[in-house]
Scaffold this active site. Sequence first.
Site, short mmCIF file in Angstrom:
data_model
loop_
_atom_site.label_atom_id
_atom_site.label_comp_id
_atom_site.label_asym_id
_atom_site.label_seq_id
_atom_site.Cartn_x
_atom_site.Cartn_y
_atom_site.Cartn_z
N ASP A 328 -2.33 2.61 -4.54
CA ASP A 328 -2.38 1.75 -3.35
C ASP A 328 -2.26 0.27 -3.72
O ASP A 328 -2.53 -0.15 -4.84
CB ASP A 328 -3.68 1.98 -2.59
CG ASP A 328 -4.91 1.63 -3.42
OD1 ASP A 328 -4.92 1.99 -4.62
OD2 ASP A 328 -5.84 0.99 -2.90
N GLU A 329 -1.86 -0.50 -2.73
CA GLU A 329 -1.91 -1.97 -2.71
C GLU A 329 -1.17 -2.64 -3.87
O GLU A 329 -1.52 -3.76 -4.27
CB GLU A 329 -3.37 -2.44 -2.67
CG GLU A 329 -4.09 -2.00 -1.41
CD GLU A 329 -5.52 -2.49 -1.31
OE1 GLU A 329 -5.99 -2.73 -0.18
OE2 GLU A 329 -6.17 -2.62 -2.37
N THR A 330 -0.14 -2.02 -4.40
CA THR A 330 0.63 -2.66 -5.47
C THR A 330 1.32 -3.92 -4.98
O THR A 330 1.63 -4.82 -5.78
CB THR A 330 1.68 -1.69 -6.05
OG1 THR A 330 2.52 -1.21 -4.99
CG2 THR A 330 1.02 -0.52 -6.75
#
Length: 550
Positions: A328-330
Amino acid sequence: VRCQSAAPFHSNGMTLFLLSFLLISPVLAEWPNVHTRTTGKVWPQPRIFVQNDTDVFPFDPNLVKVVTSFSCDIMTSALAGFSKRMSLVLSHSGPTKANPLELHVIVDDDACPSIAQMGMVESYSLSVNRTHIVLQSTQVWGVIRGLESLSQLAFSSPIGLTMRVSRIEDAPRFPHRGLLLDTSRHFFSVRTIKAIIDLLAQNKFNVFHWHLSDNESFPFKPRAYPQMVKGAFDERHVYSQADIKSIVAFARLRGIRVIPEIDTPGHTRSWGVGVPSITSRCFDKLGKEDMDRAILDPTNPLTYDVVTALFKEIFDLFPDRFAHLGGDETSFWINQCWENNKNVTDYMKLWGMNSTTELQQHYIDRLMGHLTARDMPRKQFIVWQELLDMGMKMNQVVGHVWTGNTKKEQMGNMAKIVKGGHFAILSSCWYLDHISWNIDVKEYYECDPQDLEGVSEQERGRVLGGEAAMWGEMVDESNALPRIFPRSSAVAEKLWSEEKYTKSVNGDKIWPRLYEWSCRMAERGFPVQPGNGPGFCPWEYQPALPDLNY
């Protein structure tokens, strides 16, 4: 009612007070009568639950004789837990004039499983009368759930510890019912983790999703790269291999699967403390270096050596068939750390890549190649939904949905995952770190993992269940348990009980049962918060405070 005005008798302050009261008075009206509390009901609501409210008999756990031909350490532990809880309640209710009775435990499958796994059979039937109790299940996991229900049938009354004649036929609605606990932002001791796992079993959850590492700390010492432990807060805040094995073994005896999450390629700043070269250097648009190196460097061969060795060790320590790879959230770091990093962009040109999306797919392809190699334990992978939303090609992964500001958005994200051919798990509407002064469990009932539009029944069947999520930014051992319970108890019921019991929830029906269940957990010695507004419990939780006699 509390007013935040510093001057309640000033005209402006009084206006604020009255306005606040008018706004919240409709909510206050929803609070239950403090005297409305059930006795001897079961949480979560069983599939079939028949009781004779007037057919009550005294019950003494010390006079119960267990009759069974089944032998397994899991059942032995469950019976010991039942006896311990009943003895505690008996000590509170006082002497009771009960007759001896037999508890017949029948398990159809005589296997004693080495570990809890997806697909384990947790159904059970329970028959209780004055002379004997019969608990029957297909597998030993149903014995655990049935004994928990049996323990909840007992209650204090004027004649002492009491039960009603009852019949239960029960089975879970979803196979995946879990809690995520983040132990990176704040460290949790083994003792507290075990307390949480024990409460998960009491609520008939079956998954402990362990978010083991993140930017803030890497609380583990891998044998292949022991220097990674430098990413822990300090040497005291580290889980040893023995700690992890102890937690997994403890969970097994309670029918709880332990699924580890090692989040990559983002949320990895703590990895770079011990092995700096595996996190990508980051720069702003003017070329000034940004030290927030929280995403792995996909151009460095050492990155894949470290990741492969780490996951192999994790896979060996955690025997569950599933493992969570994060993902997530790269987007938080891709611009500064990949797009603004000349070494990374040169690598992209060399490989003919035109976007960082292609680079992330390149990382995933190499990662999956290593994680599915012949010498690696076979695993089924779970990923956060972004990887699938971005179009990453990942075959046979489970999508874990956590985004969406509205119910429509959350359910739309679930629909997108299952329509794409993937199995799905829901967490978006059950974030326990989102707190309110008001009773929020009603909102949890309004969220259903299968309430999807525009999907076929086959696609709807790809919903495995869900997880409540306890992220660790603002919780530690001092407040985690009351933050989690009994709020997550509503999630447990949503995932266990049939839809007809939880789809259209009436507060008058929820509160008395939740009130009793909250008090029961407190009586058992756990610091759970009130789940139903003002009230009291016959036996309150007693916090251990320092000696104040000085």
